[in-house]
Design an enzyme around this catalytic site. Structure first.
Site, PDB file in Angstrom:
ATOM      1  N   SER A  89       0.816  -1.219   0.000  1.00  0.00           N
ATOM      2  CA  SER A  89       0.000   0.000   0.000  1.00  0.00           C
ATOM      3  C   SER A  89       0.849   1.268   0.000  1.00  0.00           C
ATOM      4  O   SER A  89       0.477   2.266  -0.629  1.00  0.00           O
ATOM      5  CB  SER A  89      -0.957   0.004   1.201  1.00  0.00           C
ATOM      6  OG  SER A  89      -0.240   0.011   2.420  1.00  0.00           O
ATOM      7  N   ASP A 100       1.089  -0.162   8.037  1.00  0.00           N
ATOM      8  CA  ASP A 100       2.490  -0.562   8.091  1.00  0.00           C
ATOM      9  C   ASP A 100       3.164  -0.266   6.752  1.00  0.00           C
ATOM     10  O   ASP A 100       2.502   0.052   5.766  1.00  0.00           O
ATOM     11  CB  ASP A 100       2.633  -2.042   8.480  1.00  0.00           C
ATOM     12  CG  ASP A 100       1.932  -2.974   7.505  1.00  0.00           C
ATOM     13  OD1 ASP A 100       1.440  -2.497   6.465  1.00  0.00           O
ATOM     14  OD2 ASP A 100       1.874  -4.185   7.779  1.00  0.00           O
ATOM     15  N   ASP A 102       5.513  -2.052   4.044  1.00  0.00           N
ATOM     16  CA  ASP A 102       6.153  -3.274   3.567  1.00  0.00           C
ATOM     17  C   ASP A 102       7.481  -2.891   2.927  1.00  0.00           C
ATOM     18  O   ASP A 102       7.507  -2.120   1.958  1.00  0.00           O
ATOM     19  CB  ASP A 102       5.256  -3.975   2.550  1.00  0.00           C
ATOM     20  CG  ASP A 102       3.950  -4.439   3.166  1.00  0.00           C
ATOM     21  OD1 ASP A 102       3.989  -5.030   4.255  1.00  0.00           O
ATOM     22  OD2 ASP A 102       2.882  -4.201   2.567  1.00  0.00           O
ATOM     23  N   ASP A 154       7.162  -4.178   8.088  1.00  0.00           N
ATOM     24  CA  ASP A 154       7.468  -5.573   7.797  1.00  0.00           C
ATOM     25  C   ASP A 154       8.705  -5.607   6.908  1.00  0.00           C
ATOM     26  O   ASP A 154       8.670  -5.130   5.768  1.00  0.00           O
ATOM     27  CB  ASP A 154       6.298  -6.256   7.084  1.00  0.00           C
ATOM     28  CG  ASP A 154       5.126  -6.506   8.011  1.00  0.00           C
ATOM     29  OD1 ASP A 154       5.280  -6.338   9.235  1.00  0.00           O
ATOM     30  OD2 ASP A 154       4.044  -6.878   7.512  1.00  0.00           O
ATOM     31  N   LYS A 215     -10.304  -0.679  -0.350  1.00  0.00           N
ATOM     32  CA  LYS A 215      -9.618  -1.145   0.860  1.00  0.00           C
ATOM     33  C   LYS A 215     -10.463  -0.876   2.100  1.00  0.00           C
ATOM     34  O   LYS A 215     -10.614  -1.745   2.965  1.00  0.00           O
ATOM     35  CB  LYS A 215      -8.255  -0.458   1.002  1.00  0.00           C
ATOM     36  CG  LYS A 215      -7.152  -1.054   0.140  1.00  0.00           C
ATOM     37  CD  LYS A 215      -5.929  -0.161   0.098  1.00  0.00           C
ATOM     38  CE  LYS A 215      -5.319   0.101   1.457  1.00  0.00           C
ATOM     39  NZ  LYS A 215      -4.576  -1.071   1.993  1.00  0.00           N
ATOM     40  N   TYR A 224     -10.966  -8.733   3.875  1.00  0.00           N
ATOM     41  CA  TYR A 224      -9.609  -8.282   3.547  1.00  0.00           C
ATOM     42  C   TYR A 224      -8.631  -9.016   4.455  1.00  0.00           C
ATOM     43  O   TYR A 224      -8.349  -8.560   5.554  1.00  0.00           O
ATOM     44  CB  TYR A 224      -9.520  -6.772   3.774  1.00  0.00           C
ATOM     45  CG  TYR A 224      -8.240  -6.090   3.312  1.00  0.00           C
ATOM     46  CD1 TYR A 224      -7.008  -6.388   3.874  1.00  0.00           C
ATOM     47  CD2 TYR A 224      -8.279  -5.111   2.337  1.00  0.00           C
ATOM     48  CE1 TYR A 224      -5.848  -5.749   3.464  1.00  0.00           C
ATOM     49  CE2 TYR A 224      -7.127  -4.449   1.919  1.00  0.00           C
ATOM     50  CZ  TYR A 224      -5.916  -4.776   2.486  1.00  0.00           C
ATOM     51  OH  TYR A 224      -4.773  -4.135   2.079  1.00  0.00           O
TER      52      TYR A 224
END
Length: 568
Positions: A89, A100, A102, A154, A215, A224
């Site tokens: 995202s 978060d 990624d 992450d 989303k 989701y």
């Protein structure tokens, strides 16, 4: 004649632009997204940029230190480089407050995955900005989960078969994938897929607003979560991108309406594909249902555009497919009403009714009496296997649907004694008995740093739910769910010998009626379901599973599931 570029594997359905009325609805959509808190502030965005800058510096220091340990000269060690990439995202530009990031750490060939979980892990732990850290080296894609300056990140790692990773590196060249193992390929794929999606949509800003809306809708409607058998963020992004390709000049509001109409009528399992599937330089598997039986089993395939193409929705089960299609139909009805000025965008984003929808629920609780890090690993494993339990339940005669909820409920208690731990396992999860837990100290964000709590032994709990809908014609029939539940417990226990320590790790499965669900699953303003007073007490008609001696010794509880479930 128009020379407009064609996006996707077919021509567009319509190239008509937005009308004044549609633009007005689009403006109201953006306002609703702002009202719902979909956009973060400029300061929050600046904080993310600063954190990524620090991580880039750490990535280069990580590669440098490993290089020096392997006897490289100072100059060679510095030239070895190291670079971070984002995906998901944040890379798509649709992240919101609290999302978060990624993040992929790309390293040269002499840096190993073991180095990532030792050297890089140590560098992170040295930073004062680090709030939390949880390495998961055994994950499908090995990962370090951190909270850094209040931002959840992450971190995954990929090693390229080249001696240097300069800051100028991009990941678009398929030849970079040569001589990599499967875990490195999977790690690189996130960034490569995200970049391709953005290149394959006609108007990125239209795509971003539509995706933000989808989303939000998918999260509110509880559809989701890749881990539980629903589309994840990348899959929803590709579905929105395909609709944008079909309506290249439409505004985001129109894209939403067409999204629900087209996907509710889609001829599944016909795949959703953004561009022709490519061959490449590797001897790796590319999604192909003509060759692979496993690919033919995918119920709602959405195929990633970057080589090697994979199915992003392979986790979807028969039950979750039914739920998704129900939500698509609801989306059609509501967006049609929005375009007729009968409803507003707020109606589309109304919260799901999962805990009011079913009479019966299977409650799955992972317990840990130990550290937060131990619990993250144990509960994460249990979460990752819930989908397999769903698949075993949904094929049982008499079960119409086994619907997993997409959000685990987390809590922790100060737990000084083993008796306290046993009491938590006995009383938690039922409205009838949960008040007994008031005798223990609940750990919250507000009190967790207090001295009396910080150093106290704790019990951590993660609870997941599966809603069960039965299809029983004969009211005297019963459904036996004991075998799949027992197999699920044994599977989770088998992954690590540490999970055989029942004084630390436990797992309970209970069959719970809607009126007996614990308070934590309901919002303060929701009226919980109540037991109908005229109905007979059905509990007496349940044939409870008797715990074997081994179960009693282990501490696992599958009593509450009942071997023979009376569904009346």
């Amino acid at each position: 004649m128009s020379s407009q570029k064609v996006f996707g594997i077919t021509g567009p359905v319509s190239t008509v632009g937005a009308t004044a009325a549609e633009n007005k609805l689009n403006d109201s959509l953006i306002q609703e997204l702002k009202k719902e808190g979909s956009f973060e502030t400029e300061q929050e965005t600046a904080n993310r940029v600063q954190v990524l800058k620090i991580l880039q510096e750490l990535a280069q220091r990580f590669v440098y230190e490993v290089s020096k340990k392997k006897n490289m000269s100072d100059g060679m060690a510095r030239d070895a480089g190291g670079k971070i990439f984002t995906y998901g995202s944040y890379r798509l530009g649709v992240h919101g407050p609290g999302s978060d990031i990624d993040t992929l750490v790309v390293v040269p060939k002499h840096v190993t995955r073991e180095d990532f979980f030792t050297v890089f892990d140590s560098l992170l732990r040295e930073r004062k900005e680090l709030d939390e850290i949880a390495p998961v080296p055994d994950a499908f894609v090995p990962i370090i989960k951190i909270k850094f300056s209040g931002i959840s990140i992450d971190l995954i790692c990929a090693r390229l078969d080249q001696p240097q990773v300069p800051l100028s590196l991009t990941l678009s060249d398929k030849n970079l994938l040569r001589n990599l193992d499967e875990k490195d390929l999977r790690a690189l794929n996130g960034t490569r897929v995200t970049d391709e999606i953005l290149e394959l949509v006609p108007k990125p800003n239209v795509f971003r607003i539509a995706l933000r809306a989808i989303k939000l809708w998918a999260q509110r409607r509880a559809v989701y979560a890749n881990i539980f058998g629903f589309p994840g963020g990348v899959a929803w992004a590709m579905l929105v991108a395909r609709i944008c390709q079909l309506y290249p000049n439409a505004c985001s509001a129109v894209i939403l309406n067409r999204f629900f109409i087209i996907l509710s009528e889609w001829n599944w399992p016909q795949p959703v594909i953004l561009k022709p599937i490519e061959d490449g330089p590797l001897q790796v598997r590319v999604w192909n249902p003509k060759i692979y039986a496993q690919d033919r089993s995918h119920r709602m395939p959405v195929i990633t555009p970057a080589y090697p193409s994979m199915c992003a929705t392979h986790n979807i089960t028969e039950s979750t497919k039914k739920v998704i299609l129900q939500e698509f139909v609801r989306g059609v009805q509501i967006t049609n009403d929005i375009f007729s000025n009968k409803k507003s965008w707020a109606n589309l984003f109304e919260k799901n009714d999962f805990f009011f929808r079913y009479k019966f629920y299977l409650e799955i609780t992972a317990y840990t009496r130990g550290s937060d890090e131990q619990h993250l690993k144990w509960s994460g494993l249990v979460e990752s296997k819930v989908r397999l339990l769903v698949m075993k339940l949904e094929v049982l005669a008499g079960i119409k649907i086994a619907h997993p909820f997409t959000k685990p409920f987390e809590s922790s208690y100060c737990c000084p004694t083993e008796d306290d731990y046993e009491m938590i396992q006995d009383k938690y999860g039922s409205h009838k008995t949960e008040t007994a837990l008031n005798a223990l100290k609940l750990v919250t964000d507000e009190n967790k740093e207090e001295e009396s709590i910080k150093d106290a032994p704790k019990a951590y709990l993660s609870t997941m739910y599966i809603g069960l809908d039965f299809n029983i014609e004969n009211k005297k029939e019963k459904v036996d769910i004991h075998i799949p539940c027992t197999e699920f417990v044994n599977l989770c226990r088998s992954f690590n010998e540490d999970y055989g320590d029942h004084k630390v790790f436990n797992l309970a499965l209970r069959f719970v009626k809607g009126y007996d669900l614990p308070d934590e699953v309901f919002d303060e303003n929701e009226k919980r379901p109540s037991k109908k007073s005229k109905r007979k007490n059905l509990d007496a008609r349940h044939e409870t599973v008797k715990r074997s001696k081994s179960d009693a010794a282990s501490g696992d509880n599958i009593n509450g599931t009942t071997a023979a479930v009376d569904v009346n």
